[in-house]
Design an enzyme around this catalytic site. Structure first.
Site, PDB file in Angstrom:
ATOM      1  N   THR A  36       0.889  -1.313   0.018  1.00 36.06           N
ATOM      2  CA  THR A  36      -0.171  -0.011  -0.038  1.00 36.06           C
ATOM      3  C   THR A  36       0.817   1.305  -0.101  1.00 36.06           C
ATOM      4  O   THR A  36       0.332   2.415  -0.385  1.00 36.06           O
ATOM      5  CB  THR A  36      -0.836  -0.113   1.046  1.00 36.06           C
ATOM      6  OG1 THR A  36      -0.058  -0.451   2.417  1.00 36.06           O
ATOM      7  CG2 THR A  36      -2.131  -0.910   1.054  1.00 36.06           C
ATOM      8  N   ASP A  37       2.221   1.072   0.416  1.00 38.27           N
ATOM      9  CA  ASP A  37       2.965   2.514   0.656  1.00 38.27           C
ATOM     10  C   ASP A  37       3.205   3.082  -0.677  1.00 38.27           C
ATOM     11  O   ASP A  37       2.953   4.370  -0.905  1.00 38.27           O
ATOM     12  CB  ASP A  37       4.255   1.968   1.210  1.00 38.27           C
ATOM     13  CG  ASP A  37       5.102   1.115   0.487  1.00 38.27           C
ATOM     14  OD1 ASP A  37       4.821   0.301  -0.371  1.00 38.27           O
ATOM     15  OD2 ASP A  37       6.429   0.721   1.119  1.00 38.27           O
ATOM     16  N   SER A  68      31.850  -5.304   4.815  1.00 36.07           N
ATOM     17  CA  SER A  68      30.831  -5.910   5.489  1.00 36.07           C
ATOM     18  C   SER A  68      31.102  -7.214   5.888  1.00 36.07           C
ATOM     19  O   SER A  68      31.685  -8.452   5.427  1.00 36.07           O
ATOM     20  CB  SER A  68      29.737  -6.068   4.301  1.00 36.07           C
ATOM     21  OG  SER A  68      28.785  -7.229   4.697  1.00 36.07           O
ATOM     22  N   GLY A 120      17.269 -10.943   3.096  1.00 33.65           N
ATOM     23  CA  GLY A 120      16.290 -11.342   2.073  1.00 33.65           C
ATOM     24  C   GLY A 120      15.028 -12.221   2.808  1.00 33.65           C
ATOM     25  O   GLY A 120      14.481 -13.144   2.105  1.00 33.65           O
ATOM     26  N   SER A 121      14.717 -12.093   3.975  1.00 30.05           N
ATOM     27  CA  SER A 121      13.522 -12.491   4.620  1.00 30.05           C
ATOM     28  C   SER A 121      12.537 -11.765   4.698  1.00 30.05           C
ATOM     29  O   SER A 121      11.570 -12.247   5.651  1.00 30.05           O
ATOM     30  CB  SER A 121      14.058 -13.021   5.902  1.00 30.05           C
ATOM     31  OG  SER A 121      15.030 -13.981   5.976  1.00 30.05           O
ATOM     32  N   LEU A 123      12.292  -8.821   6.297  1.00 31.17           N
ATOM     33  CA  LEU A 123      12.329  -7.998   7.368  1.00 31.17           C
ATOM     34  C   LEU A 123      13.325  -6.641   6.960  1.00 31.17           C
ATOM     35  O   LEU A 123      13.515  -6.114   8.205  1.00 31.17           O
ATOM     36  CB  LEU A 123      12.965  -8.960   8.540  1.00 31.17           C
ATOM     37  CG  LEU A 123      12.324 -10.016   8.879  1.00 31.17           C
ATOM     38  CD1 LEU A 123      12.898 -10.781  10.222  1.00 31.17           C
ATOM     39  CD2 LEU A 123      10.689  -9.705   9.523  1.00 31.17           C
ATOM     40  N   SER A 124      13.525  -6.557   5.778  1.00 28.72           N
ATOM     41  CA  SER A 124      14.186  -5.299   5.376  1.00 28.72           C
ATOM     42  C   SER A 124      15.564  -5.055   5.825  1.00 28.72           C
ATOM     43  O   SER A 124      15.663  -3.934   6.444  1.00 28.72           O
ATOM     44  CB  SER A 124      13.169  -3.924   5.657  1.00 28.72           C
ATOM     45  OG  SER A 124      13.363  -3.079   4.589  1.00 28.72           O
ATOM     46  N   ASP A 170       9.497   0.885   4.462  1.00 28.03           N
ATOM     47  CA  ASP A 170      10.647   0.459   5.245  1.00 28.03           C
ATOM     48  C   ASP A 170      11.971   1.388   5.779  1.00 28.03           C
ATOM     49  O   ASP A 170      12.246   1.163   6.974  1.00 28.03           O
ATOM     50  CB  ASP A 170      11.566  -0.675   4.441  1.00 28.03           C
ATOM     51  CG  ASP A 170      10.659  -1.771   3.896  1.00 28.03           C
ATOM     52  OD1 ASP A 170       9.669  -1.871   4.247  1.00 28.03           O
ATOM     53  OD2 ASP A 170      11.159  -2.671   2.984  1.00 28.03           O
ATOM     54  N   TYR A 219       7.579  -8.091  -7.553  1.00 28.62           N
ATOM     55  CA  TYR A 219       7.283  -6.637  -7.026  1.00 28.62           C
ATOM     56  C   TYR A 219       7.290  -5.506  -7.804  1.00 28.62           C
ATOM     57  O   TYR A 219       5.993  -4.927  -7.784  1.00 28.62           O
ATOM     58  CB  TYR A 219       8.471  -6.384  -6.222  1.00 28.62           C
ATOM     59  CG  TYR A 219       8.356  -5.266  -5.132  1.00 28.62           C
ATOM     60  CD1 TYR A 219       7.781  -5.512  -3.645  1.00 28.62           C
ATOM     61  CD2 TYR A 219       8.133  -3.922  -5.313  1.00 28.62           C
ATOM     62  CE1 TYR A 219       7.559  -4.699  -2.902  1.00 28.62           C
ATOM     63  CE2 TYR A 219       8.066  -3.066  -4.503  1.00 28.62           C
ATOM     64  CZ  TYR A 219       7.535  -3.126  -3.242  1.00 28.62           C
ATOM     65  OH  TYR A 219       7.240  -2.147  -2.397  1.00 28.62           O
TER      66      TYR A 219
END
Ligand code: ADP
Ligand code: MG
Length: 384
Positions: A36-37, A68, A120-121, A123-124, A170, A219
């Site tokens: 919806t965002d 990283s 990649g789950s 949860l951003s 997010d 997406y």
């Protein structure tokens, strides 16, 4: 997270031989309001205790060097000659480019990134990386961190630099989250309201461990379907800008204007916006059962109309919905795998977790990770 902060600072000291600052930005779980965002609508995410940390110190030149820990890789980037790398570092370098394009002149910096957000789950981890990087780069440059402006810059980096046409949710909640509360975000005005999560409620996140390829392409295809819906509805509804401007009644009255697939995509969005507001009302009133009903209906809408779920997350959501102590359960995040979120009575969390783990193993032959989550604060500096 304190331990992780010490680890990332120590790693930084070993690599770069000086004392860093440590910036933190959380991942998030979305209670309700999926896709919806970018339709100018409503969402209700909460920032998580899972977060990305970026240790940083300025350099005298205009280079950015980053290591990283989770990737075990270093990358370098010249602010005066920016180039895309096509890998994970695009999230960070894209943020640097967009910060500069917004008029914020950055100094070079050395960075070490660490995270406990599952990658990649749904949860951003991507927004957590963007927002923590923005915080770190601004801090190293002596510039202020303005949460909403930074959220927009990070979204632009993911849209234009990474090529993922995500909405603002997010990055917004990672920048602006509030401990103990979900945020009701109006993605048109970018205003938000705190929706406290009662102490006898828990947010139980179950990771299916499934991540479908082409999720990013799917997406973007959903986003295009929504835009097509707006284009086709305009002649009947006048100057609408987004599906936010279409009520469920107006959509029904004009469904003949739309191919059936586009109609179903639009129906998810317009009914989901109504469910977000209903869930907010219910949570504030302490009517957790009604909030659960909205969450379950959201899952069905994502499964049947928007078609962004998959058998494994359907299984987890339906198992949770049938378990005592669970008010409601749905897939959370962009879709095509990832996690479910369940609204659970605090006293039932242990039992529900075990039922999900055991049931998923028997039903899908896979292991689910289950997290008992508390809403945390948005981005900030961690005192060392
Ligand atoms: P999600 O945001 O749901 O976790 P995405 O596919 O949007 O999934 O983002 C995951 C990607 O973000 C990873 O594949 C990686 O490229 C990047 N990423 C996130 N966190 C880190 C990190 N700590 N170090 C390097 N890359 C990261
Ligand atoms: Mg992401």
């Amino acid at each position: 997270m304190r331990v992780l902060a010490r680890d990332v600072a120590q790693e930084f000291g070993c690599r770069f031989g000086r004392q860093p600052t440590v910036s933190r930005a959380p991942g998030r779980v979305n209670l309700i309001g999926e896709h919806t965002d970018y339709n100018d609508g409503f969402v209700m995410p909460a920032a998580l205790e899972f977060a990305t940390l970026v240790a940083a110190a300025p350099r005298p030149d205009r280079r950015i060097q980053v290591y990283s820990i989770i990737m075990g890789e270093s990358r370098a980037f010249d602010l005066d000659a920016p180039a895309e790398t096509g890998d994970w570092s695009d999230y960070l370098f894209g943020v640097a480019v967009m910060l500069e394009r917004s008029g914020r002149r950055l100094s070079g910096a050395d960075l070490v990134v660490s995270t406990d957000v599952p990658l990649g789950s749904g949860l951003s981890s991507s927004a957590a990386l963007e927002v923590s990087s923005a915080h770190a780069l601004l801090t190293a440059s002596g510039l202020p961190f303005e949460p909403i402006a930074v959220a927009k810059i990070c979204q632009k980096a993911e849209n234009d630099y990474v090529g993922m046409r995500c909405g603002i949710m997010d990055q917004y909640v990672s920048a602006c989250g509030v401990a103990g509360a979900a945020l009701l975000i109006d993605c048109r005005t970018l205003e938000s309201r705190n929706v406290p999560i009662a102490s006898n409620l828990r947010l139980l996140v179950a990771n299916s461990g499934v991540r479908h390829q082409h999720a990013g392409g799917e997406y973007n295809a959903r986003r295009e379907a929504c835009e097509e819906g707006v284009r086709l509805l305009k002649p009947a509804l006048g100057p609408i800008k987004a599906l936010r401007d279409v009520t469920p009644q107006a959509l029904e009255a004009n469904r003949k204007l739309l191919p059936h697939l586009i109609y179903r995509r639009c129906r998810h969005i317009v009914t989901e916006n109504a469910r977000v507001l209903e869930a907010e009302r219910a949570l504030i009133a302490g009517d957790f059962a009604a909030c659960g009903v909205a969450m379950n209906a959201s899952h069905a809408s994502m499964r049947d109309d928007f078609e962004i779920t998959c058998p494994e997350v359907d299984f987890l959501a339906e198992l949770a919905q049938a378990t005592p102590g669970v008010f409601g359960s749905r897939m959370t995040g962009g879709g095509f795998g990832g996690c479910t979120v369940s609204l659970v009575e605090a006293s039932a969390v242990k039992q529900v977790s075990q039922i999900l783990i055991d049931g998923y193993r028997v039903g899908c032959g896979r292991d689910a990770e289950v997290f008992d989550c508390s809403p945390s604060d948005g981005a900030g500096l961690i005192p060392l």
